[in-house]
Design a protein around this motif. Structure first.
Motif, PDB file in Angstrom:
ATOM      1  N   LEU A 177     -27.518 -96.697   5.302  1.00  0.00           N
ATOM      2  CA  LEU A 177     -28.390 -95.151   6.217  1.00  0.00           C
ATOM      3  C   LEU A 177     -29.337 -95.458   5.408  1.00  0.00           C
ATOM      4  O   LEU A 177     -29.280 -95.529   4.369  1.00  0.00           O
ATOM      5  CB  LEU A 177     -27.209 -94.189   5.631  1.00  0.00           C
ATOM      6  N   LEU A 178     -30.779 -95.083   6.367  1.00  0.00           N
ATOM      7  CA  LEU A 178     -32.176 -95.926   5.961  1.00  0.00           C
ATOM      8  C   LEU A 178     -32.089 -94.068   6.348  1.00  0.00           C
ATOM      9  O   LEU A 178     -32.001 -93.826   7.591  1.00  0.00           O
ATOM     10  CB  LEU A 178     -32.582 -96.567   6.334  1.00  0.00           C
ATOM     11  N   TYR A 179     -32.606 -93.174   5.994  1.00  0.00           N
ATOM     12  CA  TYR A 179     -33.368 -91.818   6.019  1.00  0.00           C
ATOM     13  C   TYR A 179     -34.554 -91.511   5.456  1.00  0.00           C
ATOM     14  O   TYR A 179     -34.637 -92.068   4.709  1.00  0.00           O
ATOM     15  CB  TYR A 179     -32.066 -91.183   6.210  1.00  0.00           C
ATOM     16  N   HIS A 180     -35.087 -89.919   5.687  1.00  0.00           N
ATOM     17  CA  HIS A 180     -36.053 -89.849   5.582  1.00  0.00           C
ATOM     18  C   HIS A 180     -35.961 -88.726   4.483  1.00  0.00           C
ATOM     19  O   HIS A 180     -34.950 -87.410   4.866  1.00  0.00           O
ATOM     20  CB  HIS A 180     -37.372 -89.212   7.037  1.00  0.00           C
ATOM     21  N   PHE A 181     -36.010 -88.622   3.266  1.00  0.00           N
ATOM     22  CA  PHE A 181     -36.172 -87.426   2.156  1.00  0.00           C
ATOM     23  C   PHE A 181     -37.188 -86.096   2.897  1.00  0.00           C
ATOM     24  O   PHE A 181     -38.139 -86.198   2.129  1.00  0.00           O
ATOM     25  CB  PHE A 181     -36.899 -87.958   0.951  1.00  0.00           C
ATOM     26  N   HIS A 182     -36.712 -85.666   3.700  1.00  0.00           N
ATOM     27  CA  HIS A 182     -37.593 -84.430   4.473  1.00  0.00           C
ATOM     28  C   HIS A 182     -37.638 -83.859   3.662  1.00  0.00           C
ATOM     29  O   HIS A 182     -38.858 -82.910   3.865  1.00  0.00           O
ATOM     30  CB  HIS A 182     -37.071 -84.255   5.945  1.00  0.00           C
ATOM     31  N   ASN A 183     -37.205 -83.290   2.621  1.00  0.00           N
ATOM     32  CA  ASN A 183     -37.451 -81.959   1.885  1.00  0.00           C
ATOM     33  C   ASN A 183     -38.906 -82.529   0.745  1.00  0.00           C
ATOM     34  O   ASN A 183     -38.867 -81.776  -0.601  1.00  0.00           O
ATOM     35  CB  ASN A 183     -36.846 -81.211   0.796  1.00  0.00           C
TER      36      ASN A 183
ATOM     37  N   ARG B 260     -41.125 -90.520  -3.968  1.00  0.00           N
ATOM     38  CA  ARG B 260     -41.232 -91.864  -3.671  1.00  0.00           C
ATOM     39  C   ARG B 260     -42.793 -91.734  -2.717  1.00  0.00           C
ATOM     40  O   ARG B 260     -43.266 -90.574  -1.619  1.00  0.00           O
ATOM     41  CB  ARG B 260     -40.157 -92.651  -2.914  1.00  0.00           C
ATOM     42  N   PRO B 261     -43.757 -93.267  -2.687  1.00  0.00           N
ATOM     43  CA  PRO B 261     -45.161 -92.910  -1.713  1.00  0.00           C
ATOM     44  C   PRO B 261     -44.211 -93.142  -0.763  1.00  0.00           C
ATOM     45  O   PRO B 261     -44.992 -92.863   0.667  1.00  0.00           O
ATOM     46  CB  PRO B 261     -45.625 -94.232  -2.025  1.00  0.00           C
ATOM     47  N   ASN B 262     -42.948 -93.751  -0.120  1.00  0.00           N
ATOM     48  CA  ASN B 262     -42.608 -93.476   1.788  1.00  0.00           C
ATOM     49  C   ASN B 262     -41.494 -92.659   1.461  1.00  0.00           C
ATOM     50  O   ASN B 262     -40.117 -94.138  -0.238  1.00  0.00           O
ATOM     51  CB  ASN B 262     -42.472 -94.839   2.352  1.00  0.00           C
ATOM     52  N   SER B 263     -41.050 -91.997   1.512  1.00  0.00           N
ATOM     53  CA  SER B 263     -40.259 -90.843   0.991  1.00  0.00           C
ATOM     54  C   SER B 263     -38.269 -91.662   2.045  1.00  0.00           C
ATOM     55  O   SER B 263     -38.116 -90.643   2.903  1.00  0.00           O
ATOM     56  CB  SER B 263     -40.042 -89.290   1.090  1.00  0.00           C
ATOM     57  N   ILE B 264     -37.908 -92.853   1.689  1.00  0.00           N
ATOM     58  CA  ILE B 264     -36.926 -93.578   2.761  1.00  0.00           C
ATOM     59  C   ILE B 264     -35.832 -93.365   1.648  1.00  0.00           C
ATOM     60  O   ILE B 264     -36.220 -93.639   0.064  1.00  0.00           O
ATOM     61  CB  ILE B 264     -37.434 -94.346   2.638  1.00  0.00           C
TER      62      ILE B 264
END
Length: 170
Positions: free
Chosen positions: A58-64, A91-95
């Motif tokens: 799973l690849l997801y967005h660290f939304h918080n 991270r620079p890209n919140s993945i």
């Protein structure tokens, strides 16, 4: 070269973790935790043939998560490390990435086990886990984690990587 890249949510991950204090820091700490993925209905056809796989990436967005520091004190250590030598969520890209077990497919919902993310996490992509493709051959080195990775199973998250973190640089 494009500076900005746009990703679209393909679904939502549901988990029993509503706060960081109960959430494991890695999937190994959530080995028996069940969750659900609710895929957008327009993407349902993409779930064809997925039931034949036991595990998913799973690849997801660290939304918080907002901002980042290039040096962080990771969960399993007491000294600062380079961000890219950690799995810190800011991270620079919140993945984020997790490997989970697929229990079953129910229409546009996937019932999964081993989920270690906050409830409501936006899902970016699903890929089947294939050991022949995803497991490196030969010896694997784990750097500074060599002596502490075993502790991830019992360790829970804390506020060090939240938006209120005073170490935030961006």
């Amino acid at each position: 070269m494009h500076e900005n890249i746009l990703f679209k949510r393909i679904g939502t991950i549901s988990s029993p973790y509503h706060t960081l204090s109960d959430m494991p820091i890695q999937p190994i700490g959530a080995r028996d935790t069940e969750g659900r993925i609710t895929l957008l209905p327009k993407l349902a056809e993409g779930l064809s043939d997925l039931q034949g796989f036991s595990h998913l990436i799973l690849l997801y967005h660290f939304h918080n998560s907002q901002g980042y520091s290039l040096s962080v004190t990771p969960f399993l250590d007491t000294q600062k490390r380079g961000l890219f030598a950690t799995r810190a969520p800011r991270r620079p890209n919140s993945i984020g990435l997790s490997v989970v077990e697929l229990l079953r497919v129910e229409g546009t919902e996937l019932v999964i086990k081993g989920i270690d993310v906050l409830n409501g996490t936006p899902l970016l992509d699903i890929k089947p886990y294939v050991p022949a493709f995803d497991s490196p051959a030969g010896p694997v080195r784990t750097g500074w984690l060599e002596s502490s990775a075993h502790a991830a199973q019992q360790h829970r998250s804390d506020a060090r990587f939240t938006n209120g973190d005073t170490n935030r640089t961006r």
